[in-house]
Design an enzyme around this catalytic site. Structure first.
Site, PDB file in Angstrom:
ATOM      1  N   LYS A   1       0.826  -1.238  -0.061  1.00 35.13           N
ATOM      2  CA  LYS A   1      -0.012  -0.042   0.027  1.00 35.13           C
ATOM      3  C   LYS A   1       0.913   1.234   0.075  1.00 35.13           C
ATOM      4  CE  LYS A   1      -3.558   2.545   3.035  1.00 35.13           C
ATOM      5  NZ  LYS A   1      -4.525   2.453   3.983  1.00 35.13           N
TER       6      LYS A   1
ATOM      7  N   LYS B   1     -10.351  12.741   8.286  1.00 38.35           N
ATOM      8  CA  LYS B   1     -10.070  12.053   9.672  1.00 38.35           C
ATOM      9  C   LYS B   1      -9.875  13.244  10.699  1.00 38.35           C
ATOM     10  CE  LYS B   1      -6.842   8.366   8.238  1.00 38.35           C
ATOM     11  NZ  LYS B   1      -7.846   7.161   8.514  1.00 38.35           N
TER      12      LYS B   1
ATOM     13  N   ARG C   1      -7.567  -0.160   0.143  1.00 40.83           N
ATOM     14  CA  ARG C   1      -8.200  -1.334  -0.641  1.00 40.83           C
ATOM     15  C   ARG C   1      -8.511  -0.857  -2.102  1.00 40.83           C
ATOM     16  NH1 ARG C   1     -12.835  -2.151   3.828  1.00 40.83           N
ATOM     17  NH2 ARG C   1     -11.565  -0.964   4.854  1.00 40.83           N
TER      18      ARG C   1
END
Ligand code: BES
Ligand code: ZN
Ligand code: ZN
Length: 497
Positions: free
Chosen positions: A268, A280, A354
């Site tokens: 990643k 966030k 992902r």
């Protein structure tokens, strides 16, 4: 750090500090063989110091004291290894690692003797490797941005007394390679996101390939080329940032290809994770330069692969981009199509890893990888499940999982297998696309993320390691300071042998 050999016993070596190992027993600590090679006066002095300090040689306990007299080193350090019955190999790495941390800036040379095989049940090569790895990694610091507290006194010289054996030398060589790769990973992770951009990572990859052009090739796809390849999942995440995205591919081919195996290492490569539109919190974002730790593993492994010389091909794949916020950001409800044709509904822009990896894994499949390992700081849920020290391991192949567990244990990198629970697959269902990028429940988040990735590996033997906990630590541990750890690098290197 320089390793040297000396035929002299520890008392006769001119150095800042002498290191002696000890096991904990019911009574007095049991000092290992180096102690017996000291003269009677020194033995008596050390015994007295141990008694006075009530030192018990617990795992990680150290005792240091200064000696007078004809002893060439003035400082003696006794290092506790805990109870012999409970001792495992990694304890030796951690003991020397934490010691190196403690003597940072104080001691620039040390002498020690490698414990003998019968007293520690490890081969000379193993013991030497563990000790050297501990000392090098424990000495690590990332101080390039400190203008005042620069490291003044590195532990520069380690003198090994007594054994000048071939196996000890091999142990040191192995430790040096493993530590070099681990340190590159730490440096890449610790570097600020403004510097460690996708272009920076691509340049690192290209430099690695240049150093061994005969065996390593590097291709970097820019936005246009990635578009042509259909990597619209990756490019969707990359869209918000002004920073150019880079899809980085490294390929190692051995001199003599003796197996059909082609191992793909996928990392990643989110150079900073703000969360995107699903932004966030400040606290949650502080350490998010670490979100390319998987990419750092891949690059670091390639940086030493020519020294390990696996006899099979290895691919390294990193989709590098930050996950930022702008008027061009993806928003919840958007749908992107990955390179393998599957559509993904973005329901949370903070589950970006992902999505980018959907394309990296698809690329590994397209390149006919026979085995895929991926490393990702993928989910906070994995931290909840396994804590800060343990990687979540997932695999669709039992033998591969076993191999990884063995390699990880030898590397001192803690990993624990979690299930790819088939019944949870439906949690990732989307109403409008083939799959959603977040599940409809917060329970089992590390598993549902792994199940998402599984959709892109086409039944090829694959293992996913969620390194969200151990990749970046909030406070120092035995093997290094707060920050990037390089966790995962040594496991992969063990798998290449
Ligand atoms: N990079 C984070 C995961 C992470 C969290 C790594 C803490 C290291 C430490 C990842 O992209 C993320 O934000 N995941 C979300 C997924 C959620 C939105 C389904 C998470 O874990 O909260
Ligand atoms: Zn995220
Ligand atoms: Zn992330």
């Amino acid at each position: 750090m320089q390793f040297e050999f000396s035929a002299n016993p520890l008392g006769k070596i001119s150095t800042d500090a002498v290191l002696v190992f000890a096991f904990q027993t019911g009574k007095q600590p049991k000092l290992l063989s180096s102690f017996k090679r000291l003269n009677a006066k020194l033995q008596a002095d050390i015994t007295k110091a141990i008694e006075t300090a009530k030192f018990t040689a617990k795992r990680g306990e150290t005792l240091d004291f200064y000696l007078q007299g004809d002893f060439l080193a003035k400082l003696v350090i006794v290092l506790g290894l805990g109870k012999k019955e409970e001792f495992i190999a990694d304890d030796l790495r951690r003991a020397t690692g934490s010691l190196a941390g403690k003597i940072k800036n104080k001691v620039s040379s040390t002498a020690l003797q490698i414990p003998s095989e019968d007293e520690i049940t490890l081969s000379q090569k193993e013991s030497t490797q563990l000790i050297a790895e501990g000392l090098i990694l424990g000495s690590y610091s990332f101080s390039k941005y400190k203008t005042k507290e620069k490291d003044e006194k590195d532990l520069a010289t380690v003198i090994i007394s007594g054994s000048n054996s071939r196996s000890a030398k091999e142990g040191i060589e192995k430790a040096e390679v493993y530590a070099e790769a681990t340190i590159l990973a730490r440096d890449l992770v610790n570097e600020q996101a403004a510097i460690a951009t996708p272009t920076y990572l691509a340049n690192v990859a290209q430099d690695i390939a240049k150093k061994d052009a005969k065996h390593i090739a590097c291709k970097v796809f820019d936005k246009k080329e990635a578009e042509k390849l259909g990597m619209n999942a990756f490019l969707g995440i990359a869209r918000a940032a002004d920073t150019a995205p880079k899809f980085i591919v490294l390929e190692y081919v051995p001199d003599k290809v003796s197996s059909k195996e082609k191992l793909a290492l996928v990392g990643k490569g989110i150079t900073f994770d703000s969360g995107g539109i699903n932004v966030k919190t400040g606290d949650g974002m502080q350490d998010m330069k670490c979100d390319m730790s998987g990419a750092a593993i891949v690059l670091s492994v390639f940086s030493v692969i020519s020294k390990i010389k696996p006899n099979f091909s290895v691919l390294g794949i990193v989709a590098a981009t930050p996950n930022l916020i702008s008027g061009k950001s993806l928003v919840p409800g958007d749908v992107v199509k990955a390179m393998n044709g599957k559509t993904i509904e973005i329901l949370d822009t903070d589950a970006e890893g992902r999505v980018t990896m959907a394309d990296s894994l698809s690329y590994a499949v397209k390149e006919k990888a026979t085995k895929i390992l991926d490393f990702a700081t993928l989910t906070g849920a994995c931290l909840v499940a396994l804590g800060t020290d343990v990687t979540g391991l997932f695999s669709n192949n039992h033998d591969l999982a076993q191999d990884i567990k063995k390699a990880a244990s030898a590397a001192g990198e803690k990993m624990w297998e979690l299930p790819l629970e088939k019944d949870y697959k439906e949690l990732n269902k989307s109403e409008v696309a083939d799959i959603a990028n977040i599940p409809n429940t917060r329970y089992g988040g590390a598993i549902t993320a792994a199940l998402f990735l599984e959709e892109f590996v086409d039944n090829i033997p694959w293992a996913h390691m969620d390194i969200a906990g151990p990749a970046f630590i909030a406070k120092s541990n035995d093997l290094g300071p707060k920050g990037g750890t390089g966790h995962g690098v040594r496991t992969v290197l063990n798998l290449l042998l």
